[in-house]
Write a protein that holds these residues in place. Structure first.
Motif, short mmCIF file in Angstrom:
data_model
loop_
_atom_site.label_atom_id
_atom_site.label_comp_id
_atom_site.label_asym_id
_atom_site.label_seq_id
_atom_site.Cartn_x
_atom_site.Cartn_y
_atom_site.Cartn_z
N ALA A 133 0.84 -1.21 0.00
CA ALA A 133 0.00 0.00 0.00
C ALA A 133 0.87 1.25 0.00
N HIS A 167 -3.14 4.89 -8.46
CA HIS A 167 -4.22 4.01 -7.98
C HIS A 167 -4.80 3.20 -9.14
N LEU A 171 -3.80 -0.83 -8.69
CA LEU A 171 -4.84 -1.64 -8.05
C LEU A 171 -4.97 -3.02 -8.69
N PHE A 176 -2.58 -1.21 -3.21
CA PHE A 176 -3.54 -0.15 -2.92
C PHE A 176 -2.84 1.19 -2.83
N ARG A 208 -10.01 -0.21 2.18
CA ARG A 208 -9.61 -0.12 0.77
C ARG A 208 -10.83 -0.05 -0.17
#
Length: 224
Positions: A133, A167, A171, A176, A208
């Protein structure tokens, strides 16, 4: 145990993030310019039962930043979460009519270039593992133009553009990318306490469900 790196760590939000994520089982690597201050934060965290260590680097210095991340990897191995809290450095925020190229470049280097160089230290390994992340904190000028934030608004909105593009691309690879845009009224002991912001960050990270949020929630509807 997972490892979180906080770039731009300080006594406010950075320390609150370290406490919050640390209490959820993370060990914390703190990055900012001054080793002495980082050692103080790390010692306070250790007294709370949180494993932490400081790694000094100027985020505008690409070589220093790279060396700090290498030291973190040598110490802890995998980096699971990167949080980037941009700051203005020694540059002052200027209203739009007083904004110059120099005033923009100073903040842009801290906020945008610092974010890019930090993210690139961890993206390859995260995408290879298919997990991880990247968390980016901005102020509300990233979300809506304000004439009082002429130079910082340019940098923060540029940062938001980078975040949302990251993002979209990362993803599907299992990574994330989150963005929390916070009120400039953040202050300990108020309704905008950094501990509350850190909790909002952890909720956004854990669920998330969306790429970005504001703190407080719904504040843009009030401002607009």
């Amino acid at each position: 145990m997972k490892t979180m790196v906080i770039v731009g760590a300080g006594p406010g939000l950075g320390f609150s993030l370290a406490k919050t994520f640390g209490k959820h089982g993370f060990r914390i690597a703190l990055v900012s310019r001054t080793q002495e201050k980082l050692d103080q934060y790390a010692e306070q965290l250790k007294q709370m039962g949180i494993e932490a260590q400081g790694f000094a680097a100027d985020i505008t210095n690409k070589m220093q930043l790279s060396m700090a991340f290498q030291q973190i990897k040598n110490t802890y191995g995998t980096i699971d979460v990167l949080e980037f809290s941009p700051h203005n450095g020694n540059a002052s925020v200027t209203p739009v009519l007083d904004t110059t190229d120099e005033s923009v470049i100073q903040i842009f280097n801290n906020v945008v270039i610092g974010a890019i160089n930090s993210a690139r230290q961890v993206i390859p390994e995260m995408t290879e593992r298919g997990e991880g992340a990247l968390l980016f904190t901005s102020d509300l000028s990233a979300m809506s133009p304000s004439a009082m934030f002429g130079n910082s608004g340019i940098a923060m909105s540029g940062l938001r553009n980078y975040i949302l593009n990251l993002h979209e691309r990362l993803l599907p690879m299992g990574v994330f990318v989150g963005h929390l845009s916070i009120s400039p009224l953040i202050k300990k002991g108020t309704g905008f306490d950094p501990d509350q912001v850190a909790e909002a960050w952890y909720n956004l990270y854990e669920k998330r469900a969306k790429a970005e949020e504001t703190f407080p929630k719904g504040i843009m509807e009030v401002l607009n």
